[in-house]
Design a protein around this motif. Structure first.
Motif, PDB file in Angstrom:
ATOM      1  N   CYS A 142      41.223   0.637  -5.600  1.00  0.00           N
ATOM      2  CA  CYS A 142      41.307  -0.115  -6.970  1.00  0.00           C
ATOM      3  C   CYS A 142      41.461  -1.655  -6.566  1.00  0.00           C
ATOM      4  CB  CYS A 142      42.634   0.517  -7.659  1.00  0.00           C
ATOM      5  SG  CYS A 142      42.312   2.044  -8.063  1.00  0.00           S
ATOM      6  N   GLU A 143      40.391  -2.362  -6.705  1.00  0.00           N
ATOM      7  CA  GLU A 143      40.819  -3.801  -6.612  1.00  0.00           C
ATOM      8  C   GLU A 143      41.032  -4.368  -5.041  1.00  0.00           C
ATOM      9  OE1 GLU A 143      43.298  -5.123  -9.750  1.00  0.00           O
ATOM     10  OE2 GLU A 143      42.123  -4.201 -11.076  1.00  0.00           O
ATOM     11  N   GLY A 144      40.271  -3.250  -4.441  1.00  0.00           N
ATOM     12  CA  GLY A 144      40.120  -3.823  -2.674  1.00  0.00           C
ATOM     13  C   GLY A 144      41.493  -3.090  -2.011  1.00  0.00           C
ATOM     14  N   LYS A 145      42.093  -1.862  -2.608  1.00  0.00           N
ATOM     15  CA  LYS A 145      43.083  -1.206  -1.969  1.00  0.00           C
ATOM     16  C   LYS A 145      43.006   0.078  -2.301  1.00  0.00           C
ATOM     17  CE  LYS A 145      48.037  -2.195  -1.612  1.00  0.00           C
ATOM     18  NZ  LYS A 145      48.402  -0.914  -1.888  1.00  0.00           N
ATOM     19  N   LEU A 146      43.216   1.087  -1.102  1.00  0.00           N
ATOM     20  CA  LEU A 146      43.036   2.444  -1.255  1.00  0.00           C
ATOM     21  C   LEU A 146      44.356   2.917  -2.199  1.00  0.00           C
ATOM     22  CD1 LEU A 146      41.622   5.240  -0.505  1.00  0.00           C
ATOM     23  CD2 LEU A 146      43.321   5.088   1.349  1.00  0.00           C
ATOM     24  N   LEU A 147      43.932   3.615  -3.431  1.00  0.00           N
ATOM     25  CA  LEU A 147      45.087   4.227  -4.231  1.00  0.00           C
ATOM     26  C   LEU A 147      45.521   5.486  -3.612  1.00  0.00           C
ATOM     27  CD1 LEU A 147      46.561   3.721  -6.817  1.00  0.00           C
ATOM     28  CD2 LEU A 147      44.890   5.264  -7.956  1.00  0.00           C
ATOM     29  N   PHE A 148      47.010   5.387  -3.217  1.00  0.00           N
ATOM     30  CA  PHE A 148      47.865   6.776  -2.832  1.00  0.00           C
ATOM     31  C   PHE A 148      48.430   7.294  -4.006  1.00  0.00           C
ATOM     32  CE2 PHE A 148      46.987   4.527   1.185  1.00  0.00           C
ATOM     33  CZ  PHE A 148      46.737   5.735   1.947  1.00  0.00           C
ATOM     34  N   GLY A 149      49.006   6.297  -4.871  1.00  0.00           N
ATOM     35  CA  GLY A 149      49.903   7.163  -5.901  1.00  0.00           C
ATOM     36  C   GLY A 149      51.062   7.137  -5.332  1.00  0.00           C
ATOM     37  N   ALA A 150      51.967   7.950  -6.321  1.00  0.00           N
ATOM     38  CA  ALA A 150      53.420   7.814  -5.959  1.00  0.00           C
ATOM     39  C   ALA A 150      53.765   8.795  -4.896  1.00  0.00           C
ATOM     40  CB  ALA A 150      54.087   8.333  -7.199  1.00  0.00           C
TER      41      ALA A 150
ATOM     42  N   ALA B 139      46.750   2.322 -20.028  1.00  0.00           N
ATOM     43  CA  ALA B 139      46.751   1.476 -19.213  1.00  0.00           C
ATOM     44  C   ALA B 139      47.443   1.911 -17.785  1.00  0.00           C
ATOM     45  CB  ALA B 139      47.436   0.155 -19.662  1.00  0.00           C
ATOM     46  N   ALA B 140      46.925   1.710 -16.578  1.00  0.00           N
ATOM     47  CA  ALA B 140      47.863   2.039 -15.513  1.00  0.00           C
ATOM     48  C   ALA B 140      48.360   0.868 -14.677  1.00  0.00           C
ATOM     49  CB  ALA B 140      46.590   2.711 -14.495  1.00  0.00           C
ATOM     50  N   ILE B 141      49.490   1.163 -14.129  1.00  0.00           N
ATOM     51  CA  ILE B 141      50.076   0.264 -12.821  1.00  0.00           C
ATOM     52  C   ILE B 141      49.908   1.316 -11.627  1.00  0.00           C
ATOM     53  CG2 ILE B 141      52.287  -1.003 -12.241  1.00  0.00           C
ATOM     54  CD1 ILE B 141      51.731  -2.162 -14.741  1.00  0.00           C
ATOM     55  N   CYS B 142      49.156   0.645 -10.820  1.00  0.00           N
ATOM     56  CA  CYS B 142      49.283   1.352  -9.453  1.00  0.00           C
ATOM     57  C   CYS B 142      49.660   0.467  -8.495  1.00  0.00           C
ATOM     58  CB  CYS B 142      47.459   1.590  -9.436  1.00  0.00           C
ATOM     59  SG  CYS B 142      46.580   2.327 -10.546  1.00  0.00           S
ATOM     60  N   GLU B 143      50.841   1.207  -7.901  1.00  0.00           N
ATOM     61  CA  GLU B 143      51.260   0.752  -6.725  1.00  0.00           C
ATOM     62  C   GLU B 143      51.890  -0.901  -6.926  1.00  0.00           C
ATOM     63  OE1 GLU B 143      49.017   1.612  -3.278  1.00  0.00           O
ATOM     64  OE2 GLU B 143      48.985   3.551  -4.120  1.00  0.00           O
TER      65      GLU B 143
END
Lengths: 312, 312
Positions: A142-150, B139-143
């Motif tokens: 997502c926008e240049g960053k691997l999404l790990f999540g919580a 909508a999502a807030i990711c990290e």
């Protein structure tokens, strides 16, 4: 002289593959049987055996592995293909053994990083990659960053529901993407069809998605139908991904990604039908490019970015 | 003296609400009718009329608006509630009129930012917010970062498919979350039920989800069934969100978020049944806290973060 290479490792249920990675360059490939049926202690010895020959040339180790991984702690909480792996502190064990920093991440995340940096995803900032094999996994940039999540579990595409009244998935829930695109479900779909229709597939004792794909390319009507239907289900799942992540590229990895247009055409058609406001979007749906190397390259990249403190 | 306040504006199909925002503090609320039926020129005059009284105290303007928004260009590409809005360069128009920097984002994104910073999402890094009203947005807030995606359309929860053989949504596709949770579909579900069952709801000429919720709280069996069913559908959708984004908090905003346990109980039950590996996850599903203020606060926050060059 400063060592620049990183050991990238891909741990599967059958084989452990490792190599020295410098950027896109892969040297000194090593490999061992996982011996997963003998439990974590033996498999860890096998992992050590692929590291040993290349340790002196490396400054860090990156590992991709299927399952629920706590990347912050380097902990394998659970792995579906590795018997008895429960809360194994893999990073700590290997750090103690080799004196190198060790980073562990989920295999789909590793493949996604690899394809993003060196393969089909190059130059894109919003990538969703999914892998289709025995199971169906996924990962998002997502926008240049691997999404790990919580908890590090983001991207679980295979177990999203597209058909709540649909057939039961191996996990017990109904109508998941994996229930349609997982290897054994593709094979089962073909078997149901050849029971009532003439098909070249009837000549095989053992069917695999790859055999079905090859037969479809030869023009076999039943085999083509199988992929047309699987592609429609996958397409609905991908349309959900587009609605939620708004990626500019969707990459399909794993064995059947090589099926070509017999799979990608129904996927793309379904997605463009099922996506809102397609006139406002530009996205591509493409096969992965790196094959098995993606996981090794991505695991090494993860280690490199983490060891240098860059964001992943 | 340096002006610190930001004008936060929430543009809806009926009303335009604005206020001077300083952090969590809201002053000098102004409001005007959108007059959407008269087209963009008139509505833009109405927007100017709410800015005029507070412009001198402000250093920037942030605007939340429903629709397909290109936030980078400050462009309203399309808005479902505003007649004739197509590629309106709203930021440029208002910047020229007032000499202030202007930032525009999708209304669900604004609400999500507001709830994240000042409301139900405080302290969380991975947030998914969805709004249930006439439509269903998300909508999502990711990290710690609002997810826009490649075109600014990420988070479209309402138009994700959970039931590919299900009934048709207003958008033409089958089994979308909005098809079950959108206001008119909730009302239609209630109407079908009261045709054959005794219910207090039969006494109302006009039904709304809020009336159904109030009646359910009084113990009306039919009204309770409506929310039990809607909650199950929403729960399947939320389970998909958990699989894909792995959030630590899911916030439900909009009118029916105030329905309380008659809605949240079936949602939570379905999610915990439909989510893989719940023992490895910690997540909360909670109602929004800020009501109508979330959009104004979030729009102002977006302007503040963008004007100072912080990431959002």
């Amino acid at each position: 002289m400063k060592n620049k290479a990183i050991i990238g490792i891909d741990i599967g249920g059958t084989n452990i593959k490792a190599a020295l990675v410098t950027g896109r360059k892969i040297d000194h490939r090593t490999r061992a049987s996982t011996r997963a049926e003998l439990g974590p202690d033996i498999s860890i010895e096998q992992i050590k055996s692929v590291i040993e020959p290349v340790r002196k040339a490396a400054k860090a180790i990156g590992i991709g592995i299927a399952g629920i991984i706590d990347s912050k702690k380097g902990l394998v909480k659970y792995s579906p293909n590795l018997k008895g792996w429960k809360n194994v502190p893999l990073a700590r064990i290997l750090r103690n053994a080799f004196g190198l920093p060790v980073y562990v991440l989920n295999d789909a995340n590793a493949i996604c990083l690899g394809e993003w940096k060196h393969g089909a995803g190059r130059g894109h900032e919003n990538v969703f990659l999914f892998t289709v094999g025995t199971g169906v996994g996924g990962a998002a940039i997502c926008e240049g960053k691997l999404l790990f999540g919580a908890h590090g579990f983001a991207g679980e595409f295979g177990h999203t529901t597209i058909n709540l009244d649909g057939p039961k998935c191996i996990c017990g829930h109904r109508g998941h993407v994996e229930r349609y695109a997982g290897a054994k479900y593709i094979v089962a779909r073909a078997r149901r069809k050849i029971a009532n229709n003439k098909s070249l597939l009837a000549g095989y004792d053992t069917l695999t998605p790859e055999i079905i794909a090859r037969t479809a390319k030869k023009g076999d009507k039943v085999a083509r139908e199988v992929f047309a239907e699987v592609g429609q289900y996958v397409g609905i799942g991908v349309a959900n991904i587009i609605a939620l992540f708004d990626p500019d590229i969707i990459i399909l990895s794993g064995g059947i990604a090589r099926a070509g247009s017999i799979l990608f055409e129904p996927v793309r058609n379904t997605v463009s039908r099922a996506t809102l406001g397609p006139e406002h979007r530009r996205y591509k749906i493409v096969p992965a490019q790196l094959g098995d190397d993606a996981g090794i390259l991505g695991a090494a990249l993860f280690a490199k970015l983490t060891v240098t403190g860059s964001s992943v």
